[in-house]
Design an enzyme around this catalytic site. Structure first.
Site, PDB file in Angstrom:
ATOM      1  CD  GLU A  76      -1.565   1.566   2.832  1.00  0.00           C
ATOM      2  OE1 GLU A  76      -1.350   3.106   2.856  1.00  0.00           O
ATOM      3  OE2 GLU A  76      -2.010   0.849   3.781  1.00  0.00           O
ATOM      4  CG  HIS A  77       3.510   2.560   3.135  1.00  0.00           C
ATOM      5  ND1 HIS A  77       4.165   3.318   4.026  1.00  0.00           N
ATOM      6  CD2 HIS A  77       2.269   2.215   4.033  1.00  0.00           C
ATOM      7  CE1 HIS A  77       3.481   3.604   5.301  1.00  0.00           C
ATOM      8  NE2 HIS A  77       2.465   2.963   5.340  1.00  0.00           N
TER       9      HIS A  77
END
Length: 434
Positions: A76-77
């Site tokens: 996600e990051h």
């Protein structure tokens, strides 16, 4: 130009006088449009890939792949980094959209809200999600950032309290591991790990997109067409460790810098239906148990509060989906062991005695009112619709099931849920003076 819409279906709720349109895009992506004349338009795309999905196989593979804990959160990051060197948040700033993302136990979601430039913002969102860019250098840099985030979480007493409860309930299930992973686990993540997980879980067939607000379906699908196109659906299967019905450990204790003792009592539930609607019904029943039996108007809260055993910080946390299920109460107390003893006694009574019908009806109406009010927010609509869709459910069924729910059904769930062998007590106690 209006593009052909692939089998759009409009779903009506006469009860709510609301409706949405759902389209199965040729890529496999399920697209929802919920038209709503509110100031803000909210868009959210999510994948069935969360922290518990660390063992999976793709297609016809015979073997399962195990990836490091925390990889979903790590991915996600990294999805906001682009090959052109410009961060996705900078791109959103030009359209005036407010963007964010989050990783949960069972899903990862990317979102934005805006007043104008809906389709330009949607283009940015989808390009970011479907155009991964990982290198040895940017992965190594992120490892340092996320390691610091993990250490900060380890210093948070409430984070320690809640994961202590999950570690008491589960022996092997990945729910016991922090969503961000551990420092040792995220240091083993490589670009190849991320690309493999992206190919497996970020295939459109495993994802749901919802646009809620002032938008047009043909224009939304035009953006999707321009980015996603024709994609061969990929079947991905996660496997979770089987768990015994009893809690793994009856007590989990940590000492940290807190002013007074914290407690979290967990109840392990392994009775999970394969039918999505049955899961939705049980989830609502568990929420009603939390409200009727452990809410501010209930006997349990008021008796313990009057005796000074709990404070207004007392709360409940319920979770029920296809991957795992639990019920919990948490707060602070000068005597967590006495709170636990009283909980066990009260839960035993709940398992044997029908729930009070007047209390049930009051709480059922309150929960139903909250559900109705959620349709005043494009954010809540999109988030709730996607959450239910990811678990195979229809958002509108919540209202119908709440109207059909009766006290006997909730009492039956309580009788199945509350078993002494299923309990664990997690505590965070003040550091002892040396």
């Amino acid at each position: 130009m209006t593009i052909p819409m692939p089998n759009p279906v409009t779903v009506h709720s006469p009860l709510l006088r609301e409706q949405y349109t759902v389209v199965r895009h040729k890529s496999g992506l399920t697209v929802y449009l919920f038209s709503k004349k509110l100031t803000t338009t909210y868009a959210l795309i999510a994948t069935r890939f969360g922290s518990v999905d660390n063992c999976f196989r793709v297609g016809d593979e015979s073997d399962f792949t195990t990836v490091p804990d925390g990889v979903a959160h790590f991915l996600e990051h990294k999805m906001f980094e682009n090959e052109d060197g410009e961060d996705t948040f900078v791109k959103f700033s030009r359209t005036g959209a407010n963007a964010n993302a989050y990783t949960g136990f069972c899903s990862t979601a990317y979102l934005f809200s805006c007043v104008d430039e809906v389709y330009a913002s949607l283009d940015i969102l989808l390009r970011s999600v479907f155009s991964p860019y990982f290198t040895e250098e940017n992965v190594k840099k992120e490892q340092g950032i996320i390691a610091q985030e993990i250490r900060m979480g380890e210093d948070d007493p409430y984070n320690a309290l809640q994961y202590g409860m999950l570690q008491g309930l589960y022996e092997k299930h990945s729910a016991r591991i922090d969503i961000a992973g551990t420092v040792p686990s995220i240091l083993t993540i490589t670009p190849e790990t991320l690309y493999r997980c992206h190919r497996a879980f970020y295939n459109p067939d495993n994802m749901v997109l919802c646009v809620c607000g002032q938008a047009e379906l043909d224009k939304v699908l035009s953006v999707v067409d321009g980015i996603v196109g024709d994609v061969t659906p990929v079947k991905v299967e996660s496997v979770y460790h089987e768990e015994k019905a009893a809690a793994y450990r009856p007590r989990v204790e940590k000492r940290m810098q807190v002013a007074k003792p914290l407690f979290c009592i967990g109840v392990k539930d392994v009775a999970i239906s394969r039918d999505p609607e049955e899961r939705m019904k049980k989830e609502l029943a568990m929420q009603l148990i939390a409200s009727v039996c452990f809410g501010r108007s209930g006997d349990f809260y008021n008796e313990l509060y009057r005796e000074g055993l709990i404070s207004p910080q007392f709360d409940t946390w319920t979770w029920h989906n296809s991957a795992f299920s639990f019920f919990s109460v948490l707060g602070d107390s000068p005597d967590p062991e006495e709170v636990y003893r009283r909980f066990v006694s009260y839960a035993d009574k709940l398992a044997r005695t029908p729930i009070d019908r007047e209390d049930f009806e009051r709480c059922r109406r309150a929960l139903y009112a909250g559900f109705i009010k959620s349709f005043d927010s494009t954010e809540e609509i999109a988030g709730n619709l996607v959450d239910e869709a990811l678990d195979g459910c229809d958002l509108f069924r919540i209202g119908e099931l709440l109207r059909e729910m009766d006290a006997d059904t909730v009492s039956q769930v309580a009788a199945q849920l509350f078993r002494p062998e299923a309990y664990t007590l997690s505590t965070v106690l003040p550091v002892e003076d040396s």
